[in-house]
Structures are given as structure tokens and as C-alpha cells.
Scaffold this motif. Structure first.
Motif, PDB file in Angstrom:
ATOM      1  N   VAL A 101       0.835  -1.196   0.000  1.00 12.37           N
ATOM      2  CA  VAL A 101       0.000   0.000   0.000  1.00 12.37           C
ATOM      3  C   VAL A 101       0.871   1.248   0.000  1.00 12.37           C
ATOM      4  CG1 VAL A 101      -1.867  -1.159   1.251  1.00 12.37           C
ATOM      5  CG2 VAL A 101      -0.135   0.117   2.529  1.00 12.37           C
ATOM      6  N   ALA A 102       0.246   2.376  -0.304  1.00 15.69           N
ATOM      7  CA  ALA A 102       0.892   3.674  -0.131  1.00 15.69           C
ATOM      8  C   ALA A 102       0.563   4.115   1.290  1.00 15.69           C
ATOM      9  CB  ALA A 102       0.367   4.666  -1.150  1.00 15.69           C
ATOM     10  N   LEU A 103       1.563   4.162   2.153  1.00 13.77           N
ATOM     11  CA  LEU A 103       1.380   4.521   3.552  1.00 13.77           C
ATOM     12  C   LEU A 103       1.779   5.979   3.744  1.00 13.77           C
ATOM     13  CD1 LEU A 103       0.671   3.485   6.420  1.00 13.77           C
ATOM     14  CD2 LEU A 103       3.098   2.929   6.680  1.00 13.77           C
ATOM     15  N   PRO A 138       7.559   9.551   5.964  1.00 19.81           N
ATOM     16  CA  PRO A 138       6.116   9.710   6.161  1.00 19.81           C
ATOM     17  C   PRO A 138       5.272   9.347   4.938  1.00 19.81           C
ATOM     18  CG  PRO A 138       7.174  11.839   5.965  1.00 19.81           C
ATOM     19  CD  PRO A 138       8.265  10.818   5.992  1.00 19.81           C
ATOM     20  N   HIS A 139       5.892   9.205   3.775  1.00 20.23           N
ATOM     21  CA  HIS A 139       5.203   8.758   2.556  1.00 20.23           C
ATOM     22  C   HIS A 139       6.040   7.635   1.974  1.00 20.23           C
ATOM     23  CE1 HIS A 139       2.703  12.323   2.797  1.00 20.23           C
ATOM     24  NE2 HIS A 139       3.793  13.017   2.964  1.00 20.23           N
ATOM     25  N   GLN A 140       5.483   6.415   1.970  1.00 22.09           N
ATOM     26  CA  GLN A 140       6.260   5.263   1.531  1.00 22.09           C
ATOM     27  C   GLN A 140       5.349   4.143   1.054  1.00 22.09           C
ATOM     28  OE1 GLN A 140       7.740   2.748   4.941  1.00 22.09           O
ATOM     29  NE2 GLN A 140       7.172   4.589   6.123  1.00 22.09           N
ATOM     30  N   GLU A 141       5.940   3.254   0.287  1.00 21.66           N
ATOM     31  CA  GLU A 141       5.259   1.998  -0.007  1.00 21.66           C
ATOM     32  C   GLU A 141       5.514   1.095   1.176  1.00 21.66           C
ATOM     33  OE1 GLU A 141       6.384   0.120  -3.648  1.00 21.66           O
ATOM     34  OE2 GLU A 141       5.022   1.356  -4.813  1.00 21.66           O
ATOM     35  N   PHE A 142       4.479   0.377   1.595  1.00 23.13           N
ATOM     36  CA  PHE A 142       4.609  -0.506   2.748  1.00 23.13           C
ATOM     37  C   PHE A 142       4.006  -1.853   2.391  1.00 23.13           C
ATOM     38  CE2 PHE A 142       3.374  -2.266   6.874  1.00 23.13           C
ATOM     39  CZ  PHE A 142       4.548  -2.084   7.593  1.00 23.13           C
ATOM     40  N   SER A 143       4.797  -2.904   2.543  1.00 19.16           N
ATOM     41  CA  SER A 143       4.334  -4.260   2.239  1.00 19.16           C
ATOM     42  C   SER A 143       4.171  -5.044   3.530  1.00 19.16           C
ATOM     43  CB  SER A 143       5.334  -4.978   1.327  1.00 19.16           C
ATOM     44  OG  SER A 143       5.417  -4.306   0.089  1.00 19.16           O
ATOM     45  N   PHE A 144       3.138  -5.870   3.561  1.00 16.39           N
ATOM     46  CA  PHE A 144       2.863  -6.684   4.735  1.00 16.39           C
ATOM     47  C   PHE A 144       2.190  -7.974   4.298  1.00 16.39           C
ATOM     48  CE2 PHE A 144      -0.751  -4.068   3.840  1.00 16.39           C
ATOM     49  CZ  PHE A 144      -1.853  -4.862   4.078  1.00 16.39           C
ATOM     50  N   GLU A 145       2.298  -8.984   5.139  1.00 17.07           N
ATOM     51  CA  GLU A 145       1.644 -10.245   4.843  1.00 17.07           C
ATOM     52  C   GLU A 145       0.195 -10.158   5.309  1.00 17.07           C
ATOM     53  OE1 GLU A 145       2.034 -14.819   6.224  1.00 17.07           O
ATOM     54  OE2 GLU A 145       3.886 -13.848   5.567  1.00 17.07           O
ATOM     55  N   GLY A 146      -0.727 -10.472   4.400  1.00 11.43           N
ATOM     56  CA  GLY A 146      -2.144 -10.419   4.714  1.00 11.43           C
ATOM     57  C   GLY A 146      -2.867  -9.440   3.800  1.00 11.43           C
ATOM     58  N   ASP A 147      -4.137  -9.169   4.125  1.00 10.16           N
ATOM     59  CA  ASP A 147      -4.910  -8.278   3.262  1.00 10.16           C
ATOM     60  C   ASP A 147      -5.964  -7.474   4.018  1.00 10.16           C
ATOM     61  OD1 ASP A 147      -6.708 -10.269   3.840  1.00 10.16           O
ATOM     62  OD2 ASP A 147      -7.174 -10.762   1.754  1.00 10.16           O
ATOM     63  N   ILE A 207      -7.861  -4.710   2.386  1.00 13.70           N
ATOM     64  CA  ILE A 207      -6.987  -3.762   1.694  1.00 13.70           C
ATOM     65  C   ILE A 207      -6.416  -4.454   0.472  1.00 13.70           C
ATOM     66  CG2 ILE A 207      -4.869  -2.417   1.892  1.00 13.70           C
ATOM     67  CD1 ILE A 207      -5.408  -2.126   4.838  1.00 13.70           C
ATOM     68  N   GLU A 208      -6.320  -3.698  -0.612  1.00 16.13           N
ATOM     69  CA  GLU A 208      -5.765  -4.229  -1.856  1.00 16.13           C
ATOM     70  C   GLU A 208      -4.473  -3.507  -2.201  1.00 16.13           C
ATOM     71  OE1 GLU A 208      -8.743  -3.787  -4.857  1.00 16.13           O
ATOM     72  OE2 GLU A 208     -10.172  -5.086  -3.809  1.00 16.13           O
ATOM     73  N   ASP A 209      -3.670  -4.135  -3.057  1.00 18.11           N
ATOM     74  CA  ASP A 209      -2.460  -3.490  -3.551  1.00 18.11           C
ATOM     75  C   ASP A 209      -2.806  -2.108  -4.091  1.00 18.11           C
ATOM     76  OD1 ASP A 209      -0.524  -5.460  -3.031  1.00 18.11           O
ATOM     77  OD2 ASP A 209      -1.003  -6.534  -4.875  1.00 18.11           O
ATOM     78  N   GLY A 210      -2.003  -1.124  -3.735  1.00 24.22           N
ATOM     79  CA  GLY A 210      -2.180   0.224  -4.253  1.00 24.22           C
ATOM     80  C   GLY A 210      -3.099   1.104  -3.438  1.00 24.22           C
ATOM     81  N   ASP A 211      -3.824   0.539  -2.461  1.00 29.20           N
ATOM     82  CA  ASP A 211      -4.661   1.379  -1.610  1.00 29.20           C
ATOM     83  C   ASP A 211      -3.779   2.369  -0.855  1.00 29.20           C
ATOM     84  OD1 ASP A 211      -6.994   0.143  -2.374  1.00 29.20           O
ATOM     85  OD2 ASP A 211      -7.296  -0.947  -0.495  1.00 29.20           O
ATOM     86  N   ARG A 212      -4.383   3.491  -0.472  1.00 24.33           N
ATOM     87  CA  ARG A 212      -3.668   4.501   0.303  1.00 24.33           C
ATOM     88  C   ARG A 212      -4.161   4.417   1.747  1.00 24.33           C
ATOM     89  NH1 ARG A 212      -2.533  10.744  -1.007  1.00 24.33           N
ATOM     90  NH2 ARG A 212      -1.979  11.365   1.096  1.00 24.33           N
TER      91      ARG A 212
END
Length: 134
Positions: free
Chosen positions: A18-20, A33-42, A118-123
Motif C-alpha cells: 500500500v501507499a502509507l 512519512p510517505h512510503q510503499e509498505f508491504s505486509f503479509e495479509g490483506d 486492503i488491496e495493492d495500491g490502496d492509500r
């Protein structure tokens, strides 16, 4: 004994990016404070658990563990008959006063709380505004 739901089985092993974004006091605490953030799950819960494992001080800023931590004095009394559907997140899944978590610009409270998918690319935005008072 814990049971695993069908949705939990499907989300295991899935990585979401996501865009965090962070504002206010949260922004000051984050290196980026503005980053791509990856995590396991949805779900938002999966994202927050991963983020708070890495940055526990953010949980202390944002999440109210008790009902007392989620409320503040000075709120106006709501009318007896509110329009639409109103509900609160369960205790331990609420934000502290003035702090909010948003998914694509919507408060998690008006979605499915921490179980919001949450889906890929959500903010996802973590908001704790600067408040100055007398």
C-alpha cells in the motif's frame, strides 16, 4: 482453542503493498512519512500488526486500548435518533481522540474497522493532527 476462518486461510502468505502516509505527530515519528509498505495479509489489522511490530511507539500514539482512552471531554451529545447506520469499533480497536486511520480517504470506523480488506495500491493514512490549545 483458536479457530481459523476461511478469510484468514486465504490471506495467509499473501503480500499486500500500500501507499502509507502519515500526518501530524505520526509524520514526525516516521523516518519516511510517505512510503510503499508491504505486509503479509490483506486487512487493516494485518497491516497495523506488522507496522506496530516494527514501530510500537506508533501504536501508543494511535490506538486506544480502553474506552476511556478513546473518548475525550467536550464532545457534543449526539441526537437521540441519528440518521443512517452508526457504530463504534470494539474496545481495543479504536483510535485515540483526534487520531484516525483512513483507507483511501475513508475512516476505518465507517468501513469494517480493523477487518477492512486492503488491496495493492490502496492509500492508508495515519493521522494525528497537531493540536494547539491555550
Amino acid at each position: 482453542m483458536s479457530t481459523t476462518t476461511e478469510a484468514e486461510v486465504e490471506s495467509q502468505g499473501k503480500t499486500t503493498t500500500v501507499a502509507l502516509h502519515a500526518t501530524g505527530h505520526v509524520r514526525d515519528r516516521m523516518d519516511q512519512p510517505h512510503q510503499e509498505f508491504s505486509f503479509e495479509g490483506d486487512t487493516l489489522r494485518d497491516l497495523l500488526e506488522t507496522l506496530f511490530d516494527e514501530r510500537p511507539e506508533l501504536a501508543e500514539m494511535l490506538i486506544a486500548e480502553t474506552e476511556a482512552e478513546a473518548t475525550t471531554s467536550g464532545w457534543a451529545e449526539p441526537p437521540e435518533n441519528l440518521p443512517g447506520k452508526w457504530h463504534k469499533n470494539p474496545e481495543g480497536e479504536q483510535t485515540k481522540p483526534y487520531a484516525r486511520v483512513l483507507i483511501d480517504g475513508k475512516f476505518n470506523e465507517v468501513l469494517d474497522g480493523f477487518d477492512t480488506e486492503i488491496e495493492d495500491g490502496d492509500r492508508v493514512s495515519l493521522v494525528y493532527p497537531f493540536i494547539f490549545c491555550c
